[in-house]
Design a protein around this motif. Structure first.
Motif, PDB file in Angstrom:
ATOM      1  N   GLY A 117      -9.573  -4.206  -2.132  1.00  0.00           N
ATOM      2  CA  GLY A 117     -10.055  -5.563  -1.624  1.00  0.00           C
ATOM      3  C   GLY A 117     -10.155  -5.621  -0.025  1.00  0.00           C
ATOM      4  O   GLY A 117     -10.101  -6.588   0.574  1.00  0.00           O
ATOM      5  N   GLY A 118     -10.444  -4.344   0.542  1.00  0.00           N
ATOM      6  CA  GLY A 118     -10.746  -4.278   1.653  1.00  0.00           C
ATOM      7  C   GLY A 118      -9.716  -4.560   2.896  1.00  0.00           C
ATOM      8  O   GLY A 118      -9.891  -4.650   3.806  1.00  0.00           O
ATOM      9  N   GLY A 119      -8.406  -4.492   2.241  1.00  0.00           N
ATOM     10  CA  GLY A 119      -7.123  -4.334   2.997  1.00  0.00           C
ATOM     11  C   GLY A 119      -6.646  -5.750   3.380  1.00  0.00           C
ATOM     12  O   GLY A 119      -5.769  -5.860   4.167  1.00  0.00           O
ATOM     13  N   SER A 120      -7.170  -6.586   2.763  1.00  0.00           N
ATOM     14  CA  SER A 120      -6.725  -7.991   3.193  1.00  0.00           C
ATOM     15  C   SER A 120      -5.379  -8.310   2.754  1.00  0.00           C
ATOM     16  O   SER A 120      -5.273  -8.247   1.403  1.00  0.00           O
ATOM     17  N   GLY A 121      -4.426  -8.591   3.765  1.00  0.00           N
ATOM     18  CA  GLY A 121      -2.842  -8.615   3.240  1.00  0.00           C
ATOM     19  C   GLY A 121      -2.315  -7.397   2.885  1.00  0.00           C
ATOM     20  O   GLY A 121      -1.400  -7.582   2.521  1.00  0.00           O
ATOM     21  N   ARG A 122      -2.789  -6.508   2.836  1.00  0.00           N
ATOM     22  CA  ARG A 122      -2.368  -5.307   2.455  1.00  0.00           C
ATOM     23  C   ARG A 122      -1.824  -4.215   3.628  1.00  0.00           C
ATOM     24  O   ARG A 122      -0.975  -3.273   3.604  1.00  0.00           O
ATOM     25  N   VAL A 123      -2.615  -4.328   4.853  1.00  0.00           N
ATOM     26  CA  VAL A 123      -2.311  -3.602   6.007  1.00  0.00           C
ATOM     27  C   VAL A 123      -1.735  -4.508   7.178  1.00  0.00           C
ATOM     28  O   VAL A 123      -2.485  -5.491   7.477  1.00  0.00           O
ATOM     29  N   GLU A 124      -0.728  -4.139   7.658  1.00  0.00           N
ATOM     30  CA  GLU A 124      -0.081  -5.018   8.777  1.00  0.00           C
ATOM     31  C   GLU A 124       0.194  -4.345   9.932  1.00  0.00           C
ATOM     32  O   GLU A 124       0.493  -3.148   9.865  1.00  0.00           O
ATOM     33  N   ILE A 125       0.120  -5.180  11.193  1.00  0.00           N
ATOM     34  CA  ILE A 125       0.332  -4.341  12.268  1.00  0.00           C
ATOM     35  C   ILE A 125       1.472  -5.156  13.121  1.00  0.00           C
ATOM     36  O   ILE A 125       1.405  -6.324  12.973  1.00  0.00           O
ATOM     37  N   GLY A 157      -1.126   3.235  20.802  1.00  0.00           N
ATOM     38  CA  GLY A 157      -2.846   3.148  21.113  1.00  0.00           C
ATOM     39  C   GLY A 157      -3.583   3.546  19.688  1.00  0.00           C
ATOM     40  O   GLY A 157      -4.535   3.444  19.779  1.00  0.00           O
ATOM     41  N   VAL A 158      -2.813   4.006  18.613  1.00  0.00           N
ATOM     42  CA  VAL A 158      -3.506   4.380  17.468  1.00  0.00           C
ATOM     43  C   VAL A 158      -3.223   3.350  16.431  1.00  0.00           C
ATOM     44  O   VAL A 158      -4.371   3.487  15.425  1.00  0.00           O
ATOM     45  N   GLY A 159      -2.256   2.574  16.380  1.00  0.00           N
ATOM     46  CA  GLY A 159      -2.159   1.602  15.438  1.00  0.00           C
ATOM     47  C   GLY A 159      -3.197   0.766  14.846  1.00  0.00           C
ATOM     48  O   GLY A 159      -3.566   0.443  13.548  1.00  0.00           O
ATOM     49  N   HIS A 185      -7.589  -0.512  10.743  1.00  0.00           N
ATOM     50  CA  HIS A 185      -8.976  -0.939  10.558  1.00  0.00           C
ATOM     51  C   HIS A 185      -9.610   0.302   9.528  1.00  0.00           C
ATOM     52  O   HIS A 185     -10.294   0.031   8.717  1.00  0.00           O
ATOM     53  N   ASP A 186      -9.439   1.528   9.949  1.00  0.00           N
ATOM     54  CA  ASP A 186      -9.936   2.634   8.992  1.00  0.00           C
ATOM     55  C   ASP A 186      -9.022   2.472   7.706  1.00  0.00           C
ATOM     56  O   ASP A 186      -9.776   2.923   6.631  1.00  0.00           O
ATOM     57  N   LEU A 187      -7.935   2.203   7.905  1.00  0.00           N
ATOM     58  CA  LEU A 187      -7.065   1.953   6.307  1.00  0.00           C
ATOM     59  C   LEU A 187      -7.598   1.071   5.587  1.00  0.00           C
ATOM     60  O   LEU A 187      -7.637   1.101   4.221  1.00  0.00           O
ATOM     61  N   ALA A 188      -8.099  -0.044   6.251  1.00  0.00           N
ATOM     62  CA  ALA A 188      -8.530  -1.128   5.075  1.00  0.00           C
ATOM     63  C   ALA A 188      -9.564  -0.704   4.483  1.00  0.00           C
ATOM     64  O   ALA A 188     -10.100  -1.192   3.453  1.00  0.00           O
ATOM     65  N   ALA A 189     -10.434   0.359   4.794  1.00  0.00           N
ATOM     66  CA  ALA A 189     -11.725   0.545   4.140  1.00  0.00           C
ATOM     67  C   ALA A 189     -11.254   1.384   2.889  1.00  0.00           C
ATOM     68  O   ALA A 189     -11.914   1.647   1.844  1.00  0.00           O
ATOM     69  N   PHE A 190      -9.895   1.925   2.721  1.00  0.00           N
ATOM     70  CA  PHE A 190      -9.546   2.839   1.579  1.00  0.00           C
ATOM     71  C   PHE A 190      -8.688   2.032   0.929  1.00  0.00           C
ATOM     72  O   PHE A 190      -8.161   2.756  -0.201  1.00  0.00           O
ATOM     73  N   VAL A 226       5.102   0.743   2.355  1.00  0.00           N
ATOM     74  CA  VAL A 226       5.068   2.031   2.996  1.00  0.00           C
ATOM     75  C   VAL A 226       5.084   1.772   4.565  1.00  0.00           C
ATOM     76  O   VAL A 226       3.984   0.724   5.043  1.00  0.00           O
ATOM     77  N   LEU A 227       5.868   2.155   5.166  1.00  0.00           N
ATOM     78  CA  LEU A 227       5.790   2.139   6.911  1.00  0.00           C
ATOM     79  C   LEU A 227       5.560   3.211   7.620  1.00  0.00           C
ATOM     80  O   LEU A 227       6.025   4.282   7.205  1.00  0.00           O
ATOM     81  N   TRP A 228       4.301   3.212   8.367  1.00  0.00           N
ATOM     82  CA  TRP A 228       4.134   4.578   9.084  1.00  0.00           C
ATOM     83  C   TRP A 228       4.139   3.989  10.689  1.00  0.00           C
ATOM     84  O   TRP A 228       3.701   2.923  11.011  1.00  0.00           O
ATOM     85  N   SER A 229       4.621   4.656  11.472  1.00  0.00           N
ATOM     86  CA  SER A 229       4.757   4.522  12.697  1.00  0.00           C
ATOM     87  C   SER A 229       3.738   5.550  13.470  1.00  0.00           C
ATOM     88  O   SER A 229       4.193   6.490  13.766  1.00  0.00           O
ATOM     89  N   PRO A 230       2.820   5.003  13.958  1.00  0.00           N
ATOM     90  CA  PRO A 230       1.810   5.962  14.805  1.00  0.00           C
ATOM     91  C   PRO A 230       2.033   5.847  16.267  1.00  0.00           C
ATOM     92  O   PRO A 230       2.885   5.107  16.556  1.00  0.00           O
ATOM     93  N   PRO A 231       1.528   6.997  16.688  1.00  0.00           N
ATOM     94  CA  PRO A 231       1.727   6.898  18.181  1.00  0.00           C
ATOM     95  C   PRO A 231       1.042   5.801  19.162  1.00  0.00           C
ATOM     96  O   PRO A 231       0.093   5.363  18.526  1.00  0.00           O
TER      97      PRO A 231
END
Length: 76
Positions: free
Chosen positions: A57-65, A42-44, A49-54, A35-40
């Motif tokens: 495994g705490g988002g390790s390796g699942r949320v990339e910037i 300064g928001v990424g 960080h917030d997405l890792a909470a949901f 899933v690719l999401w392009s935020p405005p």
């Protein structure tokens, strides 16, 4: 949210504090990966960080910037 999943063209307006929660729900309900999401600008970082909470495994390796460009598109 379930009406948005599977729609070929949908718009979902979500307030800033709830974006990570809604995005995590859409990822969980949907079957497409990645899933690719392009935020405005300064928001990424905050969203990641917030997405890792949901994510499991705490988002390790699942949320990339992706890093910001070093030059602007109109510069050489």
């Amino acid at each position: 949210m379930t009406r948005v999943i599977g729609a070929s063209n949908a718009t979902l307006a979500v307030s800033t504090p709830a974006q990570a929660f809604v995005l995590a729900g859409l990822v969980r309900l949907g079957s497409r990966r990645p899933v690719l999401w392009s935020p405005p600008p300064g928001v990424g970082e905050q969203l990641a960080h917030d997405l890792a909470a949901f994510t499991p495994g705490g988002g390790s390796g699942r949320v990339e910037i992706f890093p910001a460009w070093e030059t602007l598109p109109f510069e050489r």
